[in-house]
Scaffold this active site. Structure first.
Site, PDB file in Angstrom:
ATOM      1  N   ASP A  83       0.647   4.148   0.667  1.00 10.22           N
ATOM      2  CA  ASP A  83       0.455   5.078   1.775  1.00 10.22           C
ATOM      3  C   ASP A  83       1.048   4.567   3.089  1.00 10.22           C
ATOM      4  OD1 ASP A  83      -0.909   6.854   0.115  1.00 10.22           O
ATOM      5  OD2 ASP A  83      -2.856   5.925   0.555  1.00 10.22           O
ATOM      6  N   CYS A  84       1.550   3.349   3.082  1.00  5.65           N
ATOM      7  CA  CYS A  84       2.061   2.697   4.293  1.00  5.65           C
ATOM      8  C   CYS A  84       3.558   2.952   4.447  1.00  5.65           C
ATOM      9  CB  CYS A  84       1.783   1.196   4.192  1.00  5.65           C
ATOM     10  SG  CYS A  84       2.620   0.181   5.412  1.00  5.65           S
ATOM     11  N   SER A  85       3.957   3.467   5.589  1.00  6.83           N
ATOM     12  CA  SER A  85       5.380   3.761   5.826  1.00  6.83           C
ATOM     13  C   SER A  85       6.227   2.490   5.830  1.00  6.83           C
ATOM     14  CB  SER A  85       5.563   4.536   7.124  1.00  6.83           C
ATOM     15  OG  SER A  85       5.138   3.759   8.225  1.00  6.83           O
TER      16      SER A  85
ATOM     17  N   ASN B 174       0.902  -1.144   0.000  1.00  8.83           N
ATOM     18  CA  ASN B 174       0.000   0.000   0.000  1.00  8.83           C
ATOM     19  C   ASN B 174       0.946   1.199   0.000  1.00  8.83           C
ATOM     20  OD1 ASN B 174      -1.536   2.215   0.672  1.00  8.83           O
ATOM     21  ND2 ASN B 174      -2.580   1.231   2.392  1.00  8.83           N
TER      22      ASN B 174
END
Length: 124
Positions: free
Chosen positions: A8-10, A6
């Site tokens: 958006d996932c760090s 994803n």
């Protein structure tokens, strides 16, 4: 190798940074846009040697909505968990590396990514 992420996932971005730093060859799968099928999830769970409830993100809003945290965690319930993750891929832990050697890794830490790469280099 393929990595399910994803963007958006760090933790996903960190895993990609490690792969890039190590000059690994990989394919990115944005699993929220290209959700794995139930069959693919079964295969990944087998590679990980995990039950589906160990791969589920129970804090996601959809998990709360489904009440998944209260579902039975037994063999007869496996398919219910897998079908839920296939229908709602936000429930799946990330990132996941599936390697050409048949292994898979939940690559939430740089160390896990490096271990996956190390296994592959040992195979060569």
């Amino acid at each position: 190798m393929e990595i399910w992420i994803n963007p958006d996932c760090s933790k996903c971005r960190s895993a990609l940074s490690v792969l890039d730093a190590e000059r690994a060859e990989y394919t990115v799968r944005h699993y929220l846009q290209q959700p794995p099928t139930a069959a693919e999830l079964r295969e990944v769970l087998c590679r990980l040697d995990l039950a589906p409830w160990h791969l589920a993100r129970l804090g996601e809003p959809v998990a709360v909505e489904l009440g998944i945290a209260d579902w039975p965690r037994d063999e007869p319930s496996r398919d219910r968990w897998i079908e839920a993750m296939a229908a709602h891929p936000a429930l799946i832990q990330r990132p996941i590396i599936t390697a050409d050697d048949g292994t898979a890794t939940i690559a939430r830490t740089p160390e896990a990514v490096r271990q996956a790469l190390s296994r592959l280099s040992e195979e060569k």
